[in-house]
Design an enzyme around this catalytic site. Sequence first.
Site, PDB file in Angstrom:
ATOM      1  CE  LYS A  92      -3.999   2.154   2.365  1.00 62.96           C
ATOM      2  NZ  LYS A  92      -3.911   2.796   3.774  1.00 62.96           N
ATOM      3  CG  ASP A 143      -0.364  -2.689  10.725  1.00 66.25           C
ATOM      4  OD1 ASP A 143      -0.990  -1.603  10.535  1.00 66.25           O
ATOM      5  OD2 ASP A 143       1.069  -2.437  10.285  1.00 66.25           O
ATOM      6  CG  HIS A 146       0.932   2.022  14.084  1.00 64.90           C
ATOM      7  ND1 HIS A 146       0.432   0.751  14.191  1.00 64.90           N
ATOM      8  CD2 HIS A 146       0.819   2.160  12.550  1.00 64.90           C
ATOM      9  CE1 HIS A 146       0.314   0.134  13.254  1.00 64.90           C
ATOM     10  NE2 HIS A 146       0.433   0.910  12.063  1.00 64.90           N
TER      11      HIS A 146
END
Length: 354
Positions: A215, A236, A290
């Site tokens: 990505k 993630d 994050h």
Amino acid sequence: MVNSVAPRVESLATSGIQSIPKEYVRTIEEQTSITNIFEEEKKEEGPQVPTIDLKEIDSEDIKVREKCREELKKAAMDWGVMHLVNHGISNELLEKVKKAGEVFFQQSVEEKEKYANDQETGKIAGYGSKLANNASGQLEWEDYFFHLVFPEEKRDMSIWPKTPSDYIEATSEYAKQLRILVTKILSIPSIGLGLEEGRLEQEVGGMEELLLQMKINYYPKCPQPELALGVEAHTDVSALTFILHNMVPGLQLFYQGKWVTAKCVPNSIIMHIGDTIEILSNGKYKSILHRGLVNKEKVRISWAVFCEPPKEKIILKPLPEVVSEDEPALFPPRTFAQHIQHKLFRKTQEEFKN
């Protein structure tokens, strides 16, 4: 034609607007922690994201090799994120990958639209902007290009950019070399859990089934960076994530109750431990929260490669060797697809509660 559901952020950013549309404005609570990313990156005090030198990861000297591996394992347990240096992928190749991605995004929005995805029909590969997937309808200040880069036989070359002409060559070579690094990296947390070195890789799909999805995130300049986020706070879902960037700061990690800004370390690759490894290790390795900040002065671009297990073929759950009476399983069994749905659904439920 630009997708009317999700206008391209680049088009907004270059339109001359002085204030951002309300759907990009974060909650008051989030705004209190959004600061100037350039000032944050200069700060030397407080905790810093660890840098792991992989130069000695295969040293013939056992003590030297073990020291390197122990440092990586410790960073994976404590932070779940690190800068990797001397990772074995040439700086020349990294620069080629970055240049190719930059040139793709330098094209007009109309040109990039030829590669547009269609998220509502499930076609997520291609050029896009995030649709609101939470109840408050908030959007992120980014456009992106998303596609599978490894295994080679599973790629859909029809959506790979034709411009620049070396995009395919550079990205393919990077994916191939990164895949070798994945095997090397996964052996360390595997041994750290008292397992055979190839066990974790096998549990996430091995050479045939582990998917590398790239990505490229494009964060345009933002007229009100104190109100927006490039990427909202998340962990993630991958096993591992590897990130390159154009040396413009933006990544922040939520560590010990505070947002810590990652420094820009030349020639490094940032690596995250993802949810998949956190689940398999029963929480011994951390998938850290994050987010990405934006700024007024510079466009930020990052190249994230998510190493993902197959969606349906594997049941993700803590491995039997890491579960005991004293340390019961912290995660219920789910397929990777179910884990993604669980995260999205849970987030939506939390939004409705607020």
